[in-house]
Every structure is written in C-alpha cells, then in structure tokens.
Write an enzyme that holds these catalytic residues in place. Structure first.
Site, PDB file in Angstrom:
ATOM      1  N   ASP A   1       0.747  -1.229  -0.068  1.00 26.97           N
ATOM      2  CA  ASP A   1      -0.024  -0.234  -0.109  1.00 26.97           C
ATOM      3  C   ASP A   1       0.947   1.208   0.143  1.00 26.97           C
ATOM      4  O   ASP A   1       0.785   2.010   0.800  1.00 26.97           O
ATOM      5  CB  ASP A   1      -0.988   0.003   1.285  1.00 26.97           C
ATOM      6  CG  ASP A   1      -2.013   0.991   1.118  1.00 26.97           C
ATOM      7  OD1 ASP A   1      -2.655   1.355  -0.212  1.00 26.97           O
ATOM      8  OD2 ASP A   1      -2.789   1.472   2.182  1.00 26.97           O
TER       9      ASP A   1
ATOM     10  N   ASP B   1       2.734   2.945   7.932  1.00 28.51           N
ATOM     11  CA  ASP B   1       1.492   2.128   7.731  1.00 28.51           C
ATOM     12  C   ASP B   1       1.541   0.848   7.116  1.00 28.51           C
ATOM     13  O   ASP B   1       1.366   0.745   5.886  1.00 28.51           O
ATOM     14  CB  ASP B   1       0.215   3.060   7.019  1.00 28.51           C
ATOM     15  CG  ASP B   1      -1.004   2.412   7.271  1.00 28.51           C
ATOM     16  OD1 ASP B   1      -0.967   1.578   7.570  1.00 28.51           O
ATOM     17  OD2 ASP B   1      -2.077   3.124   6.992  1.00 28.51           O
TER      18      ASP B   1
END
Length: 440
Positions: free
Chosen positions: A141, A159
């Site tokens: 991502d 993240d």
C-alpha cells in the site's frame, strides 16, 4: 467514544486524532511511562464495521513490525486490547516528526525532478531491504500518505496495515488490499509480489510530479497517461513508465534492478555549483561513471608549522644526501656493518613517516568504492564497499568524512578519511561525493 485527553491501557494519553476510517482510528498520543514521549496509537474497533479479515491484518501488522528493525520504518513498541463497551485492539509505534507527501501535495507543493529521484532512491532502498528478507515483506500500500518526509529530510515508510510476509502460494487466497490508482492489476487478483510494490512507487512518483492522483489520470491500455503534464528527460520518464507497466513481466522485477537502472539513466540532475578551493593540492577527477579523489598528506594542508617543515626538510635531506652517502659508506667500508644498518633503518623510518610520500585515494564507480592510504605506492590501509550500499556521506564530530555503507541485514560499516583536509576542502570533497552519488 474515544476523545483527546483520555488515557488508554493506563499508559497512552490521546492527544490528537490523525485519521479515522471504518472501525479504525489513528491518534498522536503521549507515553506516560517513557518520559512522556510522543507515539502513534492505531486502534481497531472489533465487532462494529470491522470483520475477522480486518483483525487478521491488524495482528499481522503488529507481528511483522515487531520483527523489523529498520531506520526508515517506525518501530512497534506495544500492542494491547481494551474493552470499553467496544472491544478495541491497539498498536503503538514510534512517532516520526515530519509531513506526509500527501499533505505536501495538498499544500500545493510540486516536486522537482531531483526531489522525485531522491525520494525514489530512498524508498527503493527500503523496499530492497524488506524484499530481501526471508520471507520477503511486501508493503502492498505504498502511496503519498504512507511516505513521511521527516524533519531530518529523510523519507520514512509507514502504515503496514496491508503488509504481507510470505510469497504467494499457488491456489492460496489473500485479502485484497491496496489503494485504487496505486495498486497494480495482479494485486486486485489477490497476487502480490515485489514488483507490485514497485508499481505503487511508480504511481506515487507520477502523483508527486503531476500533482494529480493516478486514479484521476487517463489510461490507455491500462497504462497511466501522465507524460504530457510534465517536462522530464526521456530516460527518467521511461524509467517511471517501466515501474508502472501493467504487465508484471515488463516491470522491474526487484528494487535492486530498479536502482541500478535509475543510476544508469542519462538523466541530468541539477545540483548547486561546487567551488574548488584555491591552492588546493587535492586532485579530483569526475566523469559520469567514475569519481576519483587523491589527497596528499602534507603540512600545508593544515597550515605551515615548524614540526611539519622540519620533518619535510629532514626527509628531503635524506633523499638528497643520505642515500648517496650510504652507497659511499658501503663501497669504501668507512663504517662497520652495524653502523650503516642503523643509518639505513633511520632513513627508511624518516621516509615512511614523512607526509610527502603518503597519499589517500578515494575511488567510486557504479559498482564499488575504495578508500585507500598509500605510502610509496604501497597500500597500508584499504577499505572497500559496494556503491549501491552507501547509506550516507557526512562529516562526523571528529572532523572526518565518513561513508556509511552495508546491507541492512548484516549491519553498517564506516569508511573514514580526510583528516589532512582543510575545512573548505572537506566541504568541497563532501559535496562532490554526494552530488556524484545523488545523495542529499
């Protein structure tokens, strides 16, 4: 309901909500048991909008971050669960002071060619380390909001909520994750490989250059159409197009391959001019493929001083008079053998101690680099390394130029030189090395 000022797990005091989604919240918090250090607390509310797959991803992120120890990835400090009418699962990470690339874009920043290239190199270096682990760690991502430009001007990857820590197995199924516009087609099919992270990086670079999300750019045969919006050297634009090729086989297969291709590109990057110090005795030869620096050790490098001049004078006198005298002594037998052996030993000592005959050679090419000290063209100290493994080049507290290199998995090595240089020469040499390596 969580609110600022609330303390979770008797330890983490919530300060500011940084983000939220379906059953998720991210907070800036204060760790009350660690000298009130700032941390990031990620929370997942189980049983509302989240499902078992969300919990599995959350637990996977915690497990993998605990195993990682990378200078550009926030470390996982703690995990916990609390039951406050809603069952919350918490993950605590280091706080990286800085600004996400997404926020910079939203503030109107347009990234230059040199900035984009530097970001690409830094992220590729992180991916090379992650993909090189066994098993490989895939982020899955990468996008501007997950890249933080720290206050130290270095890029951090954050993240890991979509992270995968194993290669795809034939017939296995995985949760489909990623962000539309940055996710390659094979990842939507449940398959993620190192090349999938490279695609996401390429789409991110396009966003930085154009200021437009790749999801909002037109496509032709699944290829993002972006080149008409920017002015770039063809080599760099071709490199980004290969990163984002829809066909996985046409992409770079590894981060290492992408780094090598970027370094081989013919793109011209602009750096501030570097002024050569006046009266320097340092020799610097630079081309696209090589950088060579020769540093003579001489008392003039640090200013003329009496001890240095005496040593230089004695050494010069030895070459001019003592060597012929030794041959005369040997030929005519004026002194005993023990006496002339002592004289010869003293001469050799003076010559090797003399700075006149010492040189430091620093050589770089696109494959390796060498830092070597020579006396009478004989290497007395030689340090080598791989150019692509160079992490930083700086001046340390002892006034030495220090090259930090080494693969992440085996630890870093320091290569130091430059004690003979003046401050101006050190600044010049340092800038030349950084610009040749394209480091900041």
């Amino acid at each position: 309901m969580l609110s600022a000022g609330q303390t979770l797990y008797d330890r983490y005091q919530l300060q500011e909500k940084l983000g939220h989604g379906a059953g998720r919240q991210t907070w800036l918090a204060m760790d009350l048991t660690a000298q009130s250090q700032s941390v990031i607390v990620k929370l997942l509310a189980f049983g509302e909008q989240s499902q078992w797959d969300d919990l599995k991803l959350f637990e996977r992120e915690s497990q993998i971050l605990r195993q990682l120890d990378h200078p550009r990835i926030p470390k996982c400090r703690d995990s916990f669960s609390i039951d406050d009418r809603i069952l919350w699962f918490g993950l605590v990470q280091d706080y990286i002071p800085g600004t996400s690339l997404k926020q910079l874009i939203q503030e109107g920043k347009r990234f230059s060619e040199a900035e984009v290239r530097q970001i690409a190199l830094e992220v590729l270096t992180i991916l090379r380390d992650l993909h090189g682990l066994n098993p490989a760690v895939l982020h899955r991502d990468i996008k501007p909001s997950n890249l933080v430009l720290g206050t130290d001007q270095q890029v951090y990857l954050v993240d890991f909520g979509a992270v995968q820590d194993r290669a795809n197995v034939e017939g296995a199924t995985f949760t489909i994750v990623g962000t539309y516009g940055y996710t390659p087609i094979e990842q939507f099919g449940g398959r993620a490989v190192p090349g999938s992270d490279l695609y996401a990086l390429g789409a991110t670079l396009i966003h930085l250059l154009t200021g437009v999300s790749p999801a909002d750019l037109p496509q032709r045969q699944l290829r993002i159409q972006w080149r008409d919006r920017v002015t770039l050297p063809p080599a760099l634009a071709d490199w980004i197009d290969q990163l984002t090729h829809p066909d996985l086989e046409q992409r770079f297969q590894t981060a290492h391959e992408a780094i090598d291709a970027l370094n081989r590109s013919e793109t011209v990057f602009s750096f501030p001019p570097v002024e050569r110090p006046k009266n320097t005795r340092v020799q610097l030869m630079r081309s696209k493929k090589r950088l060579e620096i020769v540093i003579p050790k001489h008392p003039e490098e640090k200013g003329l001083n009496l001890p240095g001049l005496i040593k230089l004078g004695v050494a010069s006198l030895g070459l001019t008079f003592i060597v012929p005298m030794i041959f005369l002594i040997l030929f005519f037998g004026v002194l005993s053998s023990a006496t002339w052996i002592l004289i010869l030993g003293a001469l050799i000592f003076l010559l090797f101690m003399s700075p006149t005959f010492q040189r430091t050679y620093v050589k770089f090419d696109r494959r390796e680099f060498v830092v070597e000290t020579q006396r009478f063209k004989t290497a007395s100290n030689r340090m080598t390394g791989i150019t692509r493994d160079i992490r930083e080049v700086r001046r340390d507290s002892n006034g030495l130029i220090t090259i930090t290199s080494g693969p992440y998995r085996t630890g870093y090595r320091l290569h130091q030189f430059g004690e003979e240089l003046t401050d101006f020469e050190q600044a010049w040499v340092l800038k030349e090395i950084r610009s040749w390596l394209k480091l900041k």
